[in-house]
Design an enzyme around this catalytic site. Structure first.
Site, PDB file in Angstrom:
ATOM      1  CG  HIS A   1      -2.011  -1.067   1.153  1.00  0.00           C
ATOM      2  ND1 HIS A   1      -2.447  -1.655  -0.002  1.00  0.00           N
ATOM      3  CD2 HIS A   1      -2.740  -1.651   2.147  1.00  0.00           C
ATOM      4  CE1 HIS A   1      -3.391  -2.550   0.267  1.00  0.00           C
ATOM      5  NE2 HIS A   1      -3.580  -2.573   1.560  1.00  0.00           N
TER       6      HIS A   1
ATOM      7  CG  HIS B   1      -7.797  -0.459   2.290  1.00  0.00           C
ATOM      8  ND1 HIS B   1      -8.516  -1.245   3.174  1.00  0.00           N
ATOM      9  CD2 HIS B   1      -6.700  -1.176   1.962  1.00  0.00           C
ATOM     10  CE1 HIS B   1      -7.851  -2.366   3.373  1.00  0.00           C
ATOM     11  NE2 HIS B   1      -6.755  -2.362   2.660  1.00  0.00           N
TER      12      HIS B   1
ATOM     13  CD  GLU C   1      -8.162  -3.594  -0.489  1.00  0.00           C
ATOM     14  OE1 GLU C   1      -6.981  -3.289  -0.708  1.00  0.00           O
ATOM     15  OE2 GLU C   1      -8.487  -4.510   0.293  1.00  0.00           O
TER      16      GLU C   1
HETATM   17  C1  BGC Z   1      -4.506  -6.463   2.272  1.00  0.00           C
HETATM   18  C2  BGC Z   1      -4.481  -7.132   3.610  1.00  0.00           C
HETATM   19  C3  BGC Z   1      -4.144  -6.106   4.636  1.00  0.00           C
HETATM   20  C4  BGC Z   1      -5.168  -4.988   4.565  1.00  0.00           C
HETATM   21  C5  BGC Z   1      -4.898  -3.890   5.540  1.00  0.00           C
HETATM   22  C6  BGC Z   1      -5.557  -5.401   2.290  1.00  0.00           C
HETATM   23  O1  BGC Z   1      -5.595  -4.753   1.061  1.00  0.00           O
HETATM   24  O2  BGC Z   1      -4.708  -7.368   1.219  1.00  0.00           O
HETATM   25  O3  BGC Z   1      -3.559  -8.183   3.647  1.00  0.00           O
HETATM   26  O4  BGC Z   1      -4.099  -6.643   5.906  1.00  0.00           O
HETATM   27  O5  BGC Z   1      -5.187  -4.470   3.274  1.00  0.00           O
HETATM   28  O6  BGC Z   1      -3.614  -3.451   5.425  1.00  0.00           O
END
Ligand code: BGC
Length: 387
Positions: free
Chosen positions: A141, A214, A351
């Site tokens: 991310h 998210h 997402e």
């Molecule tokens: C990921 C997860 C993660 C979450 C929060 C998601 O997009 O795939 O593995 O824990 O985001 O960070």
């Protein structure tokens, strides 16, 4: 608000008002004339002294979205149930302090690269770039200070469909990525109870990009976990992952396994299948599905139905894939809005994005953005209810 006549009447009565600085966080829309006004309030101070703002967008039906320019976070989003009652359907905090202290990307804009890049490394035009390793052995991310933790410039746009345009310039070398990247994200609250997210970006050097949002959804209004929510995904294939959640490269058919959501299925029905190694790796669902679609068309990716309230959420996107995450890492350590505690699987994320680790997997659709090109994607979350 059961009748369809009332929203039309309200729309007809709307008078556009300029952005005000009212400090009220009230969610009631009091008079017809306030229906589409965008309110701006202080949301709190960042450690460097800058102030984050909170914008409240309302549509003529009474749907409400609160968005802060800190991380472009949707902090509050209401949707009607089968009796027409609006309730908040997203996880988050009541104040900026919560987001600053600890947030698993609640409601945030994620970039420059949403999802994982293996071992925090990729090579572009012969040069290897090193990124933060912030998730096991991988980059996740956008890094340590991703787009979810920066202050965006905000421009409220009032109208029949109120919008908030956010812009951010990510500097060449920021979080290890090449190129000055100019990003704009516009949230529009539409008449049909949808929130549309338009993403655009340009760069002055070749770079990689994968923007998403998210938001953690719970269509019960955060009354219970999401295991009884029924999900349909317009996807015949998904991307199996290794034990660190990096795609193996295979596009595996969902037919005959626990990843098959081609027909509406309760999320909890197969989530603990002890025989499924992929479920074990993700601690539940934390995988990317490859959408059935023609190149870049805006098409239906997912439908979620919550039987106790009748709420329905549909997700449309121009993106090729969708990460479905079932809040497996929520563990009850977070108490969010209105003092509600968030245990495991208390929310789901859908997402929309390109495939994880695309910068290292040349068979996946490209995520490279070059100077002179414009990155452009759209995702729409639409809310309704079964009567
Ligand atoms: C990921 C997860 C993660 C979450 C929060 C998601 O997009 O795939 O593995 O824990 O985001 O960070």
């Amino acid at each position: 608000m059961k009748s369809t006549f009332l929203p039309l009447l309200l729309a007809g009565l709307v008078i556009f008002q300029s952005c005000s600085n009212k400090s009220s966080e009230s969610s009631e829309s009091t008079t017809e004339t306030q229906a589409l006004k965008i309110e701006k309030t202080d949301f709190g101070k960042l450690p460097d002294g800058q102030t984050a703002e909170l914008y409240t967008l309302k549509n003529a039906n009474g749907m409400e979205a609160k968005i802060t320019n800190y991380g472009g976070i949707i902090t509050h989003l209401t949707a009607p149930d089968s009796s027409g009652v609006f309730d908040n359907v997203v996880l988050g905090y009541d104040s900026l302090a919560g987001y600053l202290k600890s947030s698993p990307y609640f409601g945030a804009l994620v970039g420059r690269y949403g999802n994982r890049i293996a071992k925090g490394k990729f090579t572009l035009d012969g040069k290897t770039y090193t990124l933060a390793v912030n998730n096991m052995v991988n980059h996740l991310h956008g890094g340590t200070v991703g787009f979810d933790k920066v202050l965006w410039k905000a421009e409220p746009i009032e109208g029949e469909e109120p919008a908030l345009k956010l812009s951010y310039v990510s500097k060449d070398g920021e979080e290890g990525y090449p190129g000055n990247l100019n990003v704009t994200v516009t949230y529009t609250l539409q008449k049909n109870n949808s929130i549309k997210i338009d993403y655009t970006a340009t760069t002055d050097k070749a770079t990689v990009i994968n923007l998403t949002n998210h938001t953690y959804f719970n269509l019960t209004g955060a009354k219970r976990d999401i295991l009884d929510h029924q999900l349909t995904l317009n996807a015949d294939r998904f991307l199996p992952v290794n034990e660190t959640l990096i795609p193996t490269g295979e596009l595996k058919p969902v037919a005959g396994n626990v990843f098959d959501f081609t027909k509406a299925t309760a999320i909890g029905a197969r989530i603990n299948d002890p025989k499924d190694q992929q479920i074990k790796y993700g601690g539940g669902y934390d995988h990317c599905w490859v959408l059935n679609k023609k190149d870049k068309e805006l098409s239906l990716a997912a439908t979620v139905y919550e039987p106790t309230t009748g709420r329905i959420m549909e997700v449309q996107t121009t993106e090729p894939a969708i990460q479905f995450y079932t809040g497996n890492f929520l563990d009850g350590s977070i108490t969010g809005k209105k003092g509600i505690n968030y245990p495991k699987r208390f929310a789901l994320c859908l997402e929309t994005e390109h495939y994880p680790d695309s910068p290292n997997q040349s068979a996946f659709p490209t995520v490279v953005l070059k100077p002179g090109e414009t990155y452009q994607t759209t995702t729409i979350y639409t809310f309704s209810a079964k009567k």
